[in-house]
Design a protein around this motif. Structure first.
Motif, mmCIF file in Angstrom:
data_model
loop_
_atom_site.group_PDB
_atom_site.id
_atom_site.type_symbol
_atom_site.label_atom_id
_atom_site.label_comp_id
_atom_site.label_asym_id
_atom_site.label_seq_id
_atom_site.Cartn_x
_atom_site.Cartn_y
_atom_site.Cartn_z
ATOM 1 N N ARG B 261 0.847 -1.210 0.000
ATOM 2 C CA ARG B 261 0.000 0.000 0.000
ATOM 3 C C ARG B 261 0.882 1.259 0.000
ATOM 4 N N ASP B 262 0.495 2.242 -0.777
ATOM 5 C CA ASP B 262 1.165 3.551 -0.797
ATOM 6 C C ASP B 262 2.593 3.502 -1.328
ATOM 7 N N ASN B 278 -3.361 -1.626 -16.222
ATOM 8 C CA ASN B 278 -4.634 -1.800 -15.521
ATOM 9 C C ASN B 278 -4.759 -0.769 -14.421
ATOM 10 N N ALA B 279 -5.750 0.087 -14.489
ATOM 11 C CA ALA B 279 -5.958 1.076 -13.421
ATOM 12 C C ALA B 279 -6.065 0.378 -12.064
ATOM 13 N N ARG B 280 -6.690 -0.785 -12.066
ATOM 14 C CA ARG B 280 -6.845 -1.540 -10.818
ATOM 15 C C ARG B 280 -5.503 -1.785 -10.115
ATOM 16 N N VAL B 282 -3.095 0.135 -9.576
ATOM 17 C CA VAL B 282 -2.684 1.225 -8.687
ATOM 18 C C VAL B 282 -3.817 1.688 -7.769
ATOM 19 N N VAL B 283 -5.065 1.521 -8.225
ATOM 20 C CA VAL B 283 -6.211 1.999 -7.423
ATOM 21 C C VAL B 283 -6.288 1.225 -6.109
ATOM 22 N N LEU B 284 -6.175 -0.096 -6.199
ATOM 23 C CA LEU B 284 -6.250 -0.902 -4.983
ATOM 24 C C LEU B 284 -4.896 -0.850 -4.279
ATOM 25 N N GLY B 285 -4.817 -0.083 -3.211
ATOM 26 C CA GLY B 285 -3.563 0.065 -2.474
ATOM 27 C C GLY B 285 -2.922 1.429 -2.651
ATOM 28 N N ARG B 286 -3.617 2.306 -3.407
ATOM 29 C CA ARG B 286 -3.113 3.686 -3.569
ATOM 30 C C ARG B 286 -1.630 3.686 -3.973
ATOM 31 N N LYS B 287 -1.341 2.924 -5.025
ATOM 32 C CA LYS B 287 0.037 2.775 -5.474
ATOM 33 C C LYS B 287 0.359 3.788 -6.561
ATOM 34 N N SER B 288 1.636 3.908 -6.864
ATOM 35 C CA SER B 288 2.070 4.831 -7.911
ATOM 36 C C SER B 288 3.002 4.147 -8.905
#
Lengths: 349, 349
Positions: B261-262, B278-280, B282-288
């Motif tokens: 996460r992060d 896949n947007a997923r 980075v979205v799941l876990g607020r990743k970059s």
């Protein structure tokens, strides 16, 4: 058990119909809400249609719930009977992992319990959502709705509001910054209002000239028509942060080019298919393409208090529960400004 | 003008051949280097082949140059005759924009001047690279090579070193962190050594079991074969940072899944084609998913000093300039451990 009535889908793409079911008896840490209003999120439609392949039927959707507290457990301290309370996208989590301890219950390592479509923690009792007359929830997962907020228009804050507030805060949007909001839908119109209230100069990106007037009314300082290459080019390297709320297919590289050096674009939409990504879009300028997903309980309460302070609610179109299938058909065409909210009093008619 | 001899390509995909040319006369702020060693970067090959469509011929490649100072201008303060100095990927910039003021000359808003393939600032005099016997450069764009470093093996630090050091520092890699390095080539082997010296637990990802032994020798705490789904799955959500050095097509989503996460994955390679994202992821876990590109002058000097302190140089295979075309053929097959370096004394033979 508590008897409930709601609207459910019994199979993929079936119309929602009246459905009688039971919720668990409240425990000492629980509150019971009489549900008054429930927002209609695009995720509800995806779940009904089993677009993600994980839907269990019957499914009662709804995770933007505002209601009145009608019962409190003996250990409840934050709510009393008659208070207005809200429930968002999750109603429980393991409460023990690092994310749970840090207020990121939505990233619970054991998997948070969805407000609908999951199971009450440690049981096989399904969770049913807010297209219904009541809800039983642990106090810890209930939100206080500030008195100044219109109850119906506050309901969408519980998903659309926190989904946009959380990244805007996480990446420290504020005065002196130029911030882009991509898409003017349920999420985008909240993002626009919140970014503006945080003090940023806000630029709305829309594919449609028809959104210009509404964008400006909702607080945008500028509206850029993203299908016009000249308008897009003029925005190059000018943004401190971009919040992309679009779930439809679109070119993310075109927006990454608009970021300043060391800046971030955050996605909150979930396009169904992978999208082409150019490494060059982030390598040149040391940029970041990030994502964000709803928010934790503490931050959701902070968002509600922020919205009350700044007079922010969602722009809504109120419907009776009997109109839900028609509303879904319109939602599929993005024909709503900007969120349907169900008046749950209609369940009694 | 100063007369020079080097090796140049006269058209796309042509072999490099001896080439006589001139460099500008040194000014008061300039130093003149006798070039001793020059690393062979994969970018050199891309430029020779005109893979990016912007090559001007004749082209003398080479931007990992180590040499001896043979002349200094009257205003030069940091170098004296006989010192060892280095030149990396850029030899000038506007020196006035915000990035230039902040030490990010490589992100100069007016466009930095490339060590080869550009023009001397404000003129139409071409810049020719380090596959040559000398170079004239402004003191500000020259690096001090610490005495303890082997000169030939230090040359690749000027591109491969800074390209990996910069993101590892920017995202604050250090003790207590688990860091992934994707790919064991010219960049990857430097990233591995530097991440280890920064105190992180370092995991090398390679498609090839044959890299395991070398990975461990170079400092990896673990080697994961990325083509094995079971090995990849076991790494899920465990990484504080991942540095992806691969320029070939590969699935970036598979690595985003390994981040905590992060956390951030940074790309330093530039695959030729867009890659599915896949947007997923980075979205799941607020990743970059971020990018990074070489580094500024101040940070390049800091990197050289860090490498001297920790005894880090590149693993090299020394060649004579006459072997450059053969070396390119091997580079195209990734058949080098891990950087060719040209001994420029061979120019005299």
């Amino acid at each position: 058990m508590i008897t409930s009535i709601g609207y459910a889908a019994t199979q993929a793409r079936a119309p929602l119909l009246p459905f009688n079911f039971e919720r668990r008896d409240p425990g000492e840490y629980d509150v019971v809400l009489e549900a008054l209003f429930c927002g209609v999120c695009h995720s509800d439609l995806h779940a009904v249609n089993n677009d993600w392949g994980s839907t269990r039927y019957p499914l009662v959707p709804g995770h933007e719930i505002v209601g009145k507290v009608v019962e409190v457990g003996s250990a409840v301290t934050r709510f009393k009977i008659g208070d207005h309370a809200g429930i968002g996208c999750l109603v429980d989590s393991c409460r023990e992992c690092a994310p749970c301890h840090e207020g990121d219950e939505h990233f619970c390592e054991c998997g948070a319990t969805g407000t609908y479509g999951g199971f009450e923690r440690g049981t096989r009792i399904p969770t049913y959502g807010g297209y219904s007359n009541n809800y039983v929830v642990a106090e810890r997962f209930a939100l206080t709705i500030p008195q100044s907020l219109d109850l119906a228009a506050a309901a969408p804050l519980l998903c659309a509001g926190i989904t946009t507030y959380s990244p805007l805060r996480h990446w420290r949007v504020g005065p002196g910054q130029r911030v882009g909001i991509v898409g003017l839908g349920g999420l985008g119109h909240m993002g626009l209002k919140i970014a503006k209230a945080l003090g940023a100069v806000v630029v709305l990106f829309s594919t449609s000239e028809s959104k210009r007037e509404d964008g400006l009314r909702l607080g945008a300082d500028e509206v850029v028509i993203s299908s016009d290459p000249a308008q897009m080019k003029a925005q190059g390297n000018r943004f401190d942060f971009i919040l992309d709320t679009v779930s439809a297919e679109h070119d993310i590289n075109a927006y990454l080019r608009l970021l300043k050096r060391d800046s971030t674009m955050c996605l909150v939409g979930l396009p169904e298919k992978p999208t082409p990504f150019n490494a060059r879009s982030v390598v040149l300028g040391r940029k970041s393409l990030a994502g964000s997903f709803i928010g934790g309980l503490r931050e959701t309460q902070e968002m509600l208090d922020f919205c009350a302070e700044h007079g922010i609610v969602s722009d809504i179109e109120m419907i009776d529960i009997q109109q839900i299938n028609e509303a879904y058909a319109r939602l599929e065409k993005a024909d709503v400004k900007y969120r349907f909210v169900i008046d749950l009093a209609s369940l009694k008619s």
